[in-house]
Design a protein around this motif. Structure first.
Motif, mmCIF file in Angstrom:
data_model
loop_
_atom_site.group_PDB
_atom_site.id
_atom_site.type_symbol
_atom_site.label_atom_id
_atom_site.label_comp_id
_atom_site.label_asym_id
_atom_site.label_seq_id
_atom_site.Cartn_x
_atom_site.Cartn_y
_atom_site.Cartn_z
ATOM 1 N N ILE A 51 39.672 -6.290 50.553
ATOM 2 C CA ILE A 51 40.924 -7.040 50.589
ATOM 3 C C ILE A 51 40.755 -8.437 51.176
ATOM 4 C CG2 ILE A 51 41.787 -6.413 52.885
ATOM 5 C CD1 ILE A 51 43.794 -6.253 49.595
ATOM 6 N N ALA A 52 39.632 -8.675 51.885
ATOM 7 C CA ALA A 52 39.420 -9.990 52.502
ATOM 8 C C ALA A 52 37.955 -10.155 52.860
ATOM 9 C CB ALA A 52 40.288 -10.148 53.756
ATOM 10 N N VAL A 53 37.546 -11.417 53.001
ATOM 11 C CA VAL A 53 36.238 -11.752 53.563
ATOM 12 C C VAL A 53 36.459 -12.025 55.044
ATOM 13 C CG1 VAL A 53 34.258 -13.296 53.444
ATOM 14 C CG2 VAL A 53 35.526 -12.738 51.354
ATOM 15 N N VAL A 54 35.787 -11.275 55.904
ATOM 16 C CA VAL A 54 36.073 -11.321 57.339
ATOM 17 C C VAL A 54 35.932 -12.737 57.898
ATOM 18 C CG1 VAL A 54 35.349 -10.485 59.602
ATOM 19 C CG2 VAL A 54 35.429 -8.914 57.661
ATOM 20 N N ASP A 55 34.883 -13.461 57.493
ATOM 21 C CA ASP A 55 34.636 -14.794 58.047
ATOM 22 C C ASP A 55 35.690 -15.814 57.642
ATOM 23 O OD1 ASP A 55 32.375 -13.893 59.312
ATOM 24 O OD2 ASP A 55 30.978 -14.655 57.805
ATOM 25 N N PHE A 56 36.487 -15.504 56.638
ATOM 26 C CA PHE A 56 37.499 -16.457 56.180
ATOM 27 C C PHE A 56 38.875 -16.176 56.777
ATOM 28 C CE2 PHE A 56 35.008 -16.513 51.905
ATOM 29 C CZ PHE A 56 33.929 -17.097 52.554
ATOM 30 N N LEU A 57 39.020 -15.073 57.493
ATOM 31 C CA LEU A 57 40.311 -14.709 58.086
ATOM 32 C C LEU A 57 40.531 -15.442 59.407
ATOM 33 C CD1 LEU A 57 40.344 -10.845 57.503
ATOM 34 C CD2 LEU A 57 41.895 -12.502 56.452
ATOM 35 N N ASP A 58 41.784 -15.688 59.725
ATOM 36 C CA ASP A 58 42.158 -16.300 61.000
ATOM 37 C C ASP A 58 42.602 -15.190 61.950
ATOM 38 O OD1 ASP A 58 43.154 -17.681 63.138
ATOM 39 O OD2 ASP A 58 44.352 -19.087 61.956
ATOM 40 N N PRO A 59 41.810 -14.892 62.999
ATOM 41 C CA PRO A 59 42.164 -13.797 63.914
ATOM 42 C C PRO A 59 43.287 -14.137 64.883
ATOM 43 C CG PRO A 59 40.168 -14.872 64.672
ATOM 44 C CD PRO A 59 40.524 -15.530 63.361
ATOM 45 N N SER A 60 43.741 -15.382 64.875
ATOM 46 C CA SER A 60 44.752 -15.783 65.855
ATOM 47 C C SER A 60 46.166 -15.412 65.434
ATOM 48 C CB SER A 60 44.678 -17.293 66.093
ATOM 49 O OG SER A 60 45.064 -18.024 64.932
ATOM 50 N N HIS A 61 46.351 -15.006 64.171
ATOM 51 C CA HIS A 61 47.693 -14.636 63.726
ATOM 52 C C HIS A 61 47.610 -13.567 62.643
ATOM 53 C CE1 HIS A 61 47.403 -16.704 59.848
ATOM 54 N NE2 HIS A 61 46.851 -17.723 60.468
ATOM 55 N N PRO A 62 48.722 -12.897 62.329
ATOM 56 C CA PRO A 62 48.714 -11.872 61.285
ATOM 57 C C PRO A 62 48.491 -12.498 59.909
ATOM 58 C CG PRO A 62 50.670 -11.691 62.687
ATOM 59 C CD PRO A 62 50.047 -12.996 62.996
ATOM 60 N N ASN A 63 47.833 -11.736 59.031
ATOM 61 C CA ASN A 63 47.521 -12.204 57.686
ATOM 62 C C ASN A 63 48.184 -11.279 56.661
ATOM 63 O OD1 ASN A 63 44.970 -14.284 58.047
ATOM 64 N ND2 ASN A 63 44.984 -12.691 59.617
ATOM 65 N N LYS A 64 49.091 -11.819 55.869
ATOM 66 C CA LYS A 64 49.807 -11.021 54.870
ATOM 67 C C LYS A 64 48.923 -10.812 53.643
ATOM 68 C CE LYS A 64 54.028 -11.036 52.020
ATOM 69 N NZ LYS A 64 54.583 -9.774 52.522
ATOM 70 N N VAL A 65 48.839 -9.570 53.163
ATOM 71 C CA VAL A 65 48.107 -9.239 51.945
ATOM 72 C C VAL A 65 48.907 -8.213 51.159
ATOM 73 C CG1 VAL A 65 45.827 -9.730 52.921
ATOM 74 C CG2 VAL A 65 46.773 -7.415 53.095
ATOM 75 N N VAL A 93 50.027 -12.340 67.154
ATOM 76 C CA VAL A 93 48.999 -11.580 67.864
ATOM 77 C C VAL A 93 48.986 -12.114 69.291
ATOM 78 C CG1 VAL A 93 46.570 -10.993 68.021
ATOM 79 C CG2 VAL A 93 47.641 -11.231 65.773
ATOM 80 N N GLU A 94 49.360 -11.257 70.240
ATOM 81 C CA GLU A 94 49.509 -11.690 71.625
ATOM 82 C C GLU A 94 48.172 -11.696 72.359
ATOM 83 O OE1 GLU A 94 52.366 -12.841 73.045
ATOM 84 O OE2 GLU A 94 53.165 -12.716 71.019
ATOM 85 N N ALA A 95 48.162 -12.327 73.532
ATOM 86 C CA ALA A 95 46.937 -12.467 74.317
ATOM 87 C C ALA A 95 46.371 -11.121 74.760
ATOM 88 C CB ALA A 95 47.199 -13.346 75.542
ATOM 89 N N ASP A 96 47.233 -10.097 74.863
ATOM 90 C CA ASP A 96 46.760 -8.779 75.276
ATOM 91 C C ASP A 96 46.235 -7.956 74.097
ATOM 92 O OD1 ASP A 96 49.100 -8.232 73.971
ATOM 93 O OD2 ASP A 96 50.005 -7.052 75.587
ATOM 94 N N GLY A 97 46.176 -8.562 72.915
ATOM 95 C CA GLY A 97 45.631 -7.861 71.756
ATOM 96 C C GLY A 97 46.613 -6.946 71.055
#
Length: 488
Positions: A26-40, A76-80
């Motif tokens: 569903i995604a390439v991990v290196d292209f995702l932004d971990p700082s926010h949710p990603n809609k798919v 995505v909050e600071a506490d994960g």
């Protein structure tokens, strides 16, 4: 009925392929932004990808259990934890709700959070070969079932050998369905015609060849066909369909090297699929790396490969979009009733359609059933060439690249204006000196500006041209239009 159709129709039927009990890239991990949710999307279901506090990518249904607000609009909050931005409910990676600020007190909050209704719906995930894979069902049973099946990975990438060279992953949402993507990559006859100028020549290379069956049809394992190529540098070519998502195309060269195209397609929603693909080059015994597909195997940064991919993908994009719409409007009882396939080059396409009809329930079973409708044909074909919404906005690598290019463009234009200003100042100073000499009655060498003026003017033109070219190039991150009539 021709022989090719009869061979495909004569396959024995066994159990029906279960679309939801599969792993999908569903995604390439290196292209995702971990700082926010990603809609798919997957199989018509809205999902959200996010990275929790343990560093693991998670997949939830994109609906908060409270009031069904999309979690992809959250944080995505600071506490994960994943926070729903509607009422600030928070969820950990397992889907458990851990915070409900509207609760009366801590005890009440704990009691509500313990209710299974407060949990987000979780889809199993795993990372393999740089891709994020999502299982097609959610729940505890899905977690157990997902552990009994492996994703359709590429075996050559598991060897960790210096002989294997993996190039960059590319990802793109395409405005046609999963079946038309697979039909297209099962059809090598279109390549020198549709991709004229990049891969072959439409006038020279569109020739006869056969496609012998290499692996018999199977509900769970798909099938494979060879290609009797006339290319003297290739001794073996195989198209291997591995459901639900992989077409692996392998070409073995006379010197022992091999080119593998790993072409994935994930059914996202009716009329759309997500393509993820890469080239894999296997060196021969002498360590020589084979040529890849067109110029895409040349050394280049990933973002440049993504931008240039439009040159290839858009060459048959329009065909596939309108083919699908034409078939939907005709609504034939069988696919073979709507087409005419007299040549052996169509054997794999026919087999794919028969696999769908007899082994896979007729096609993708969309979540929501009849509530999901195929979009109408795009009346303005230029809208099909959108790159921003189908790739760039989802790819952190390309977002960073386009941001840098925009900064360079601005600096180039600013530099051009400053250099032009300096050139004018130099010219003005020269003119003032000439005026003084004229008043003093002394001679001077004509009225042409000094050499330094032309130097600064030339630099200003260079900077301005650079800015213009960067502006034209950056457009490829947003749109790339293609017309076969102009591809001579």
């Amino acid at each position: 009925m021709n022989d090719y159709t009869e061979q495909s129709l004569s396959v024995n039927t066994d159990d029906i392929f279960q679309w939801t009990k599969q792993w999908y890239p569903i995604a390439v991990v290196d292209f995702l932004d971990p700082s926010h949710p990603n809609k798919v999307q997957l199989l018509g279901q809205d999902l959200v990808l996010w990275k929790d506090g343990t560093g693991q990518w998670r997949c939830f249904e994109d609906a908060c259990p409270h009031r069904l607000a999309p979690l992809s609009e959250g944080r995505v909050e600071a506490d994960g934890t994943l926070l729903c931005a509607y009422h600030a409910w928070r969820f950990e990676g397992t889907g458990k709700c851990v915070r409900i600020p509207q609760a009366k007190d801590a005890a009440t909050e704990s009691q509500i959070c313990a209710n299974v209704k407060a949990c987000a719906k979780v889809y199993p995930t795993q990372e393999q070969q740089g891709l994020l894979w999502v299982w097609g069902e959610s729940g505890s049973d899905a977690l157990i079932e997902s552990q009994s099946r492996q994703p359709r990975t590429i075996s050559e990438l598991e060897t960790n050998s210096d002989q294997v060279v993996k190039l960059f992953w590319n990802i793109r949402d395409l405005p046609y369905g999963w079946d038309f993507f697979m039909e297209n990559v099962a059809d090598p006859a279109h390549v020198p015609v549709s991709h004229h100028g990049l891969v072959g020549n439409r006038y020279r290379d569109a020739q006869y060849y056969d496609m012998p069956r290499i692996r018999e049809i199977s509900t769970q394992e798909g099938f494979a066909f060879g290609v009797t190529t006339t290319n003297p540098t290739i001794i073996n070519a195989v198209h291997d369909f591995q459901p639900p998502c992989l077409m692996k195309i392998s070409s073995t060269f006379t010197d022992g090297g091999q080119l593998i195209l790993a072409l994935y397609a994930t059914p996202t929603r009716p009329g759309w699929c997500r393509h993820i693909g890469c080239q894999i080059l296997v060196k021969n015994n002498e360590g020589r790396t084979p040529k890849g597909l067109a110029f895409f195997a040349l050394p280049m940064p990933t973002w440049l490969g993504h931008v240039l991919a439009s040159l290839f993908l858009h060459q048959d994009l329009v065909f596939l979009h309108y083919q699908e719409k034409t078939l939907l409007m005709q609504q034939p009882e069988k696919w073979l009733d709507a087409v005419y396939t007299p040549n052996p080059q169509d054997k794999m396409v026919i087999t794919l359609r028969q696999w769908l009809l007899k082994r896979a329930g007729g096609g993708v079973p969309w979540f929501g059933g009849s509530n999901l409708m195929y979009p109408p044909p795009q009346q303005d074909k230029r809208q099909l060439f959108d790159v921003w919404t189908t790739h760039t906005q989802h790819c952190t690598v390309c977002q960073k690249a386009v941001s840098r290019i925009e900064r360079l463009k601005v600096l180039s234009y600013v530099g051009a204006m400053l250099l032009l200003l300096v050139a004018l100042m130099v010219d003005a100073r020269a003119l003032s000196v000439q005026a003084v000499l004229m008043r003093a009655g002394e001679s001077f060498l004509g009225i042409w500006p000094p050499v330094l003026f032309w130097v600064f003017l030339g630099l200003a033109a260079t900077f301005g041209t650079t800015g213009y070219l960067l502006q034209r190039f950056s457009r490829l991150f947003y749109v790339y239009e293609f017309d076969h009539a102009q591809n001579h």
